[in-house]
Design a protein around this motif. Sequence first.
Motif, mmCIF file in Angstrom:
data_model
loop_
_atom_site.group_PDB
_atom_site.id
_atom_site.type_symbol
_atom_site.label_atom_id
_atom_site.label_comp_id
_atom_site.label_asym_id
_atom_site.label_seq_id
_atom_site.Cartn_x
_atom_site.Cartn_y
_atom_site.Cartn_z
ATOM 1 N N GLU A 6 -13.490 51.974 43.559
ATOM 2 C CA GLU A 6 -13.230 50.584 43.909
ATOM 3 C C GLU A 6 -11.937 50.501 44.713
ATOM 4 O OE1 GLU A 6 -12.823 46.199 41.799
ATOM 5 O OE2 GLU A 6 -13.871 47.862 40.810
ATOM 6 N N TRP A 59 -20.892 45.218 45.141
ATOM 7 C CA TRP A 59 -20.117 46.365 45.618
ATOM 8 C C TRP A 59 -19.281 46.001 46.842
ATOM 9 C CZ3 TRP A 59 -24.457 50.639 45.339
ATOM 10 C CH2 TRP A 59 -24.591 51.052 44.002
ATOM 11 N N ARG A 64 -16.676 48.717 47.319
ATOM 12 C CA ARG A 64 -17.413 49.941 46.976
ATOM 13 C C ARG A 64 -18.633 50.057 47.886
ATOM 14 N NH1 ARG A 64 -18.864 48.697 40.932
ATOM 15 N NH2 ARG A 64 -19.746 50.797 41.006
#
Length: 280
Positions: A6, A59, A64
């Motif tokens: 992350e 995400w 991410r």
Amino acid sequence: MSDRIEVPAKDNRLGAFLRDRRQRLDPAAFGFAGRRRTPGLRREEVAQRAHISTTWYTWLEQGRGGAPSPRVLDSLADALMMTDAEREHLFLVGIGRPPRAHPTASAGITQRLQRLLDGLGAIPATVATATWDIIGWNLAARRVLTDYETLPAGERNILKRMFLDPETQAAQSDWESVARFLVATFRAETARAGDDERAAALVAELTKASEAFARMWTEKDVRVAGEGEKTIHHSTAGQIAFEFASFSVDGRPDLKLMIYNPARDADAAKVRALCAVSPA
């Protein structure tokens, strides 16, 4: 355990921008009901509108999963009702480059831009698309360059006039250089703007009608409009020299403003005289 890393919030500009725009929207305006603990749309609602998975959208907000594709960014911009400026910023923080322009067929320009052209007085100015279709002009451009107002809309194209119109060709002090410049900027700007359909039709027409265009097109030169010098031979005023410059039209990356400033006092006097003449 996921092996995805992350991105820290301070480095995740894409995620921060998506989250900010998501939280600004009114769920009721999109038909989403129910009590909410936080403002704006939920992640799954944005994902639904963008036709991507909720996991993938999550995400993206968390930094991410790598860089999204231009198609995904376009879908997210539509889903979040972004303005053109916001869409461009989304692409810049998402993949490091602006989106391809979405050319829009236009028969003219805004009244505000027309007032700008008219305010230039005895300085010829035009507004052109990436394919060199002229969609805006002032009186000086009509009197000095071409009287676009008297031409059918389909004939207000600089490439067509440069390669197919004998009078336009005769007015150029160095036709070969001007023609090459136009072809090279046409190739570069249509690729940038994504105007594939119009460009392909124009290339096909000119390749069939002009051996010179066909030859220059195969050379694959590219240039930007930029700025430079241009001299024309006017049918009544004689030789007139200009310094020209090209400017992008804010909010319309498919358009360029071309300004032709008379190079010397004598050239300016000729343009003023032509503008003062009443039409026949």
